[in-house]
Design a protein around this motif. Structure first.
Motif, PDB file in Angstrom:
ATOM      1  N   TYR A 196       0.860  -1.180   0.000  1.00 53.07           N
ATOM      2  CA  TYR A 196       0.000   0.000   0.000  1.00 53.07           C
ATOM      3  C   TYR A 196       0.896   1.229   0.000  1.00 53.07           C
ATOM      4  O   TYR A 196       2.041   1.172   0.450  1.00 53.07           O
ATOM      5  N   GLY A 197       0.384   2.358  -0.467  1.00 58.93           N
ATOM      6  CA  GLY A 197       1.194   3.565  -0.428  1.00 58.93           C
ATOM      7  C   GLY A 197       0.620   4.708  -1.232  1.00 58.93           C
ATOM      8  O   GLY A 197      -0.527   4.670  -1.699  1.00 58.93           O
ATOM      9  N   TYR A 198       1.490   5.713  -1.387  1.00 60.82           N
ATOM     10  CA  TYR A 198       1.123   6.903  -2.147  1.00 60.82           C
ATOM     11  C   TYR A 198       2.411   7.605  -2.567  1.00 60.82           C
ATOM     12  O   TYR A 198       3.373   7.648  -1.800  1.00 60.82           O
ATOM     13  N   ASP A 199       2.425   8.163  -3.783  1.00 60.11           N
ATOM     14  CA  ASP A 199       3.568   8.924  -4.292  1.00 60.11           C
ATOM     15  C   ASP A 199       3.234  10.406  -4.184  1.00 60.11           C
ATOM     16  O   ASP A 199       2.362  10.899  -4.903  1.00 60.11           O
ATOM     17  N   ILE A 200       3.931  11.098  -3.276  1.00 64.47           N
ATOM     18  CA  ILE A 200       3.708  12.532  -3.069  1.00 64.47           C
ATOM     19  C   ILE A 200       4.587  13.284  -4.054  1.00 64.47           C
ATOM     20  O   ILE A 200       5.819  13.203  -3.985  1.00 64.47           O
ATOM     21  N   PRO A 201       3.994  14.017  -4.999  1.00 61.50           N
ATOM     22  CA  PRO A 201       4.799  14.691  -6.019  1.00 61.50           C
ATOM     23  C   PRO A 201       5.571  15.889  -5.460  1.00 61.50           C
ATOM     24  O   PRO A 201       5.055  16.649  -4.650  1.00 61.50           O
ATOM     25  N   ILE A 202       6.814  16.021  -5.906  1.00 61.43           N
ATOM     26  CA  ILE A 202       7.649  17.176  -5.596  1.00 61.43           C
ATOM     27  C   ILE A 202       7.811  17.931  -6.915  1.00 61.43           C
ATOM     28  O   ILE A 202       8.225  17.338  -7.917  1.00 61.43           O
ATOM     29  N   PRO A 203       7.474  19.224  -6.948  1.00 62.72           N
ATOM     30  CA  PRO A 203       7.565  19.969  -8.213  1.00 62.72           C
ATOM     31  C   PRO A 203       8.973  19.910  -8.814  1.00 62.72           C
ATOM     32  O   PRO A 203       9.974  19.898  -8.089  1.00 62.72           O
ATOM     33  N   THR A 204       9.041  19.868 -10.123  1.00 61.00           N
ATOM     34  CA  THR A 204      10.307  19.821 -10.845  1.00 61.00           C
ATOM     35  C   THR A 204      11.211  20.967 -10.412  1.00 61.00           C
ATOM     36  O   THR A 204      10.773  22.116 -10.349  1.00 61.00           O
ATOM     37  N   GLY A 205      12.451  20.637 -10.097  1.00 57.90           N
ATOM     38  CA  GLY A 205      13.436  21.635  -9.700  1.00 57.90           C
ATOM     39  C   GLY A 205      13.429  21.974  -8.219  1.00 57.90           C
ATOM     40  O   GLY A 205      14.319  22.677  -7.736  1.00 57.90           O
ATOM     41  N   GLU A 206      12.433  21.502  -7.480  1.00 61.28           N
ATOM     42  CA  GLU A 206      12.353  21.790  -6.043  1.00 61.28           C
ATOM     43  C   GLU A 206      12.970  20.624  -5.261  1.00 61.28           C
ATOM     44  O   GLU A 206      13.072  19.510  -5.767  1.00 61.28           O
ATOM     45  N   ARG A 207      13.377  20.912  -4.023  1.00 56.93           N
ATOM     46  CA  ARG A 207      14.058  19.887  -3.233  1.00 56.93           C
ATOM     47  C   ARG A 207      13.505  19.826  -1.812  1.00 56.93           C
ATOM     48  O   ARG A 207      13.074  20.827  -1.259  1.00 56.93           O
ATOM     49  N   ILE A 208      13.567  18.606  -1.255  1.00 59.49           N
ATOM     50  CA  ILE A 208      13.187  18.371   0.138  1.00 59.49           C
ATOM     51  C   ILE A 208      14.383  17.742   0.855  1.00 59.49           C
ATOM     52  O   ILE A 208      15.364  17.353   0.222  1.00 59.49           O
ATOM     53  N   TYR A 209      14.260  17.640   2.168  1.00 59.02           N
ATOM     54  CA  TYR A 209      15.239  16.920   2.977  1.00 59.02           C
ATOM     55  C   TYR A 209      14.639  15.548   3.294  1.00 59.02           C
ATOM     56  O   TYR A 209      13.964  15.383   4.310  1.00 59.02           O
TER      57      TYR A 209
END
Length: 110
Positions: free
Chosen positions: A66-79
């Protein structure tokens, strides 16, 4: 790889520094496949996979994925290493820390 069954996603509180996404069981999952199963009892099987374009949350229960893919906008970054997962009975709260300034909610509307 086994097919994944998607969880519901609710994009909640968001600031310049972080965002919360709450993943929850669908109605069918609550009544059938995940009835009486608590996400908190399966904490050790929850994975977070950062692909660069998404943060994928996966949990394996009784051999099912089970799960979900949380989109990160192109060119943006997370930790990704700072991401906090807080599972409860029927939900998994995901707290994402941002490296760049962006809106997860805006990414979902594209």
């Amino acid at each position: 790889m086994a097919a994944m069954t998607e969880l519901n996603a609710d994009f909640g509180r968001e600031t310049d520094n972080d965002a919360e996404v709450v993943l929850s069981k669908t109605e069918m999952q609550r009544k059938r496949t995940l009835k009486d199963i608590k996400f908190s009892d399966h904490m050790q099987s929850i994975e977070k996979i950062h692909t660069g374009t998404s943060l994928d949350i996966r949990i394996t229960i009784n051999g099912e994925l089970y799960g979900y893919d949380i989109p990160i906008p192109t060119g943006e970054r997370i930790y990704p290493d700072k991401t906090v997962l807080d599972p409860s009975n029927d939900t998994i709260k995901v707290k994402i820390f941002k490296e760049t300034l962006f809106s997860l909610k805006s990414a979902m509307m594209r």
